[in-house]
Design a protein around this motif. Structure first.
Motif, PDB file in Angstrom:
ATOM      1  N   HIS A 223       0.839  -1.208   0.000  1.00 52.91           N
ATOM      2  CA  HIS A 223       0.000   0.000   0.000  1.00 52.91           C
ATOM      3  C   HIS A 223       0.871   1.254   0.000  1.00 52.91           C
ATOM      4  N   ARG A 224       1.896   1.253   0.819  1.00 52.64           N
ATOM      5  CA  ARG A 224       2.792   2.407   0.863  1.00 52.64           C
ATOM      6  C   ARG A 224       3.504   2.593  -0.478  1.00 52.64           C
ATOM      7  N   ILE A 225       3.894   1.478  -1.080  1.00 57.10           N
ATOM      8  CA  ILE A 225       4.545   1.539  -2.388  1.00 57.10           C
ATOM      9  C   ILE A 225       3.594   2.121  -3.428  1.00 57.10           C
TER      10      ILE A 225
ATOM     11  N   ALA B  73       4.107   5.586  -5.442  1.00 65.77           N
ATOM     12  CA  ALA B  73       4.194   5.516  -6.902  1.00 65.77           C
ATOM     13  C   ALA B  73       3.164   6.436  -7.548  1.00 65.77           C
ATOM     14  N   PHE B  74       1.963   6.505  -6.961  1.00 65.63           N
ATOM     15  CA  PHE B  74       0.925   7.387  -7.492  1.00 65.63           C
ATOM     16  C   PHE B  74       1.378   8.848  -7.417  1.00 65.63           C
ATOM     17  N   VAL B  75       1.938   9.228  -6.278  1.00 66.53           N
ATOM     18  CA  VAL B  75       2.408  10.607  -6.099  1.00 66.53           C
ATOM     19  C   VAL B  75       3.528  10.929  -7.083  1.00 66.53           C
ATOM     20  N   ASN B  76       4.395   9.948  -7.301  1.00 64.73           N
ATOM     21  CA  ASN B  76       5.539  10.143  -8.202  1.00 64.73           C
ATOM     22  C   ASN B  76       5.191   9.903  -9.668  1.00 64.73           C
ATOM     23  N   LYS B  77       3.927   9.531  -9.918  1.00 67.89           N
ATOM     24  CA  LYS B  77       3.466   9.213 -11.276  1.00 67.89           C
ATOM     25  C   LYS B  77       4.316   8.109 -11.900  1.00 67.89           C
ATOM     26  N   GLU B  78       4.543   7.052 -11.081  1.00 63.88           N
ATOM     27  CA  GLU B  78       5.317   5.899 -11.520  1.00 63.88           C
ATOM     28  C   GLU B  78       4.455   4.643 -11.426  1.00 63.88           C
ATOM     29  N   LYS B  79       4.880   3.602 -12.102  1.00 69.08           N
ATOM     30  CA  LYS B  79       4.214   2.308 -11.978  1.00 69.08           C
ATOM     31  C   LYS B  79       4.747   1.615 -10.729  1.00 69.08           C
TER      32      LYS B  79
END
Length: 263
Positions: A245-247, A251-257
């Protein structure tokens, strides 16, 4: 483990293959024992994050009980002839449905009797366009087993389930899709690749969340709304405490997969 069932784990994906194509993957004693061992191993192994249940050959996923062996046991008058439900079928279905990881069934051909039951026990069914399903139990003067009396009504409704149980017939892949039994229908020649793609995506996903989703759906089917809301609170707390969940949030905040770890 007998060679009638093949078992392989690769990068978090356990692949279990019924391997009696010459017998349409019918379930003799050796196969049932090996299948139970394989499914229970996959369910209990923390290194396994998804399971792919499939079968060798093109004609059948599994036609259920090996009736040639069964008739021999009946002729012997063995008092244990029907103990296979308790000893083999029930443990397999429990392991599939209660596994804290998603299970994908790749249905390559006929799935009848317990074969139908095992497919229904999976969380997701990828079905070849040449495949079919048949309850078959009443056709040999038996009642439902392998969980079919529980799973089938919940998938297609009690009325349709009763119809298929009382009047067994071959249910083609497209009709199975329309009823909700098949999640995807794909060309037979691409079944394995498509099913592996689905299973691999799940193996790379948030395993704790998937386990909670399985538990939530099963719980909600037999409990009140109020009880289910409490269960959702419990399960969401568990999922929210996971590393995945933390990952995912980061990732969402960083716009990453996100690259999930399964814990």
């Amino acid at each position: 483990m007998a060679d009638t069932v093949l078992y392989e784990v690769s990068d978090g994906l356990a692949t279990i293959t019924l391997n009696r194509p010459e017998a349409m993957n019918a379930l003799n004693i050796a196969t049932k024992v090996a299948l139970r061992e394989a499914v229970e191993s996959a369910a209990a192994d923390d290194a396994v994050r998804a399971v792919l249940l499939t079968a060798a050959g093109e004609r059948a996923f599994c036609v259920g009980q090996d009736l040639k062996e069964h008739i021999g046991l009946l002729a012997e008058g063995s008092g244990k002839v029907m103990s296979t439900v308790k000893e083999h079928y029930n443990p397999v279905v429990r392991a599939l449905t209660e596994a804290p990881k998603p299970v994908v069934a790749a249905v390559n051909g006929v799935a009848a009797g317990a074969g139908f039951g095992f497919a229904l026990a999976a969380d997701y069914r990828v079905v070849a366009d040449t495949a079919s399903f048949n309850t078959s139990f009443a056709g040999v003067a038996l009642t439902a087993d392998s969980g079919v009396s529980w799973t089938l009504p919940r998938v297609i409704g009690p009325g349709r389930a009763t119809d298929l149980l009382l009047f067994p017939r071959n249910l083609k892949a497209q009709e199975a899709y329309e009823l909700g039994i098949a999640n995807r229908v794909v060309p037979a020649e691409s079944l394995r690749a498509e099913a592996e793609k689905v299973a691999r995506a799940l193996a790379d996903g948030p395993t704790v969340a998937y386990a909670a989703l399985k538990e939530a759906v099963a719980y909600g089917l037999s409990h009140s709304l109020s009880e289910t809301l409490d269960k959702e609170d419990e399960l969401q707390t568990r999922a929210g405490a996971s590393e995945d969940h933390r990952i995912a949030v980061q990732a969402f905040v960083n716009k990453e997969k996100p690259k999930y770890l399964g814990r």
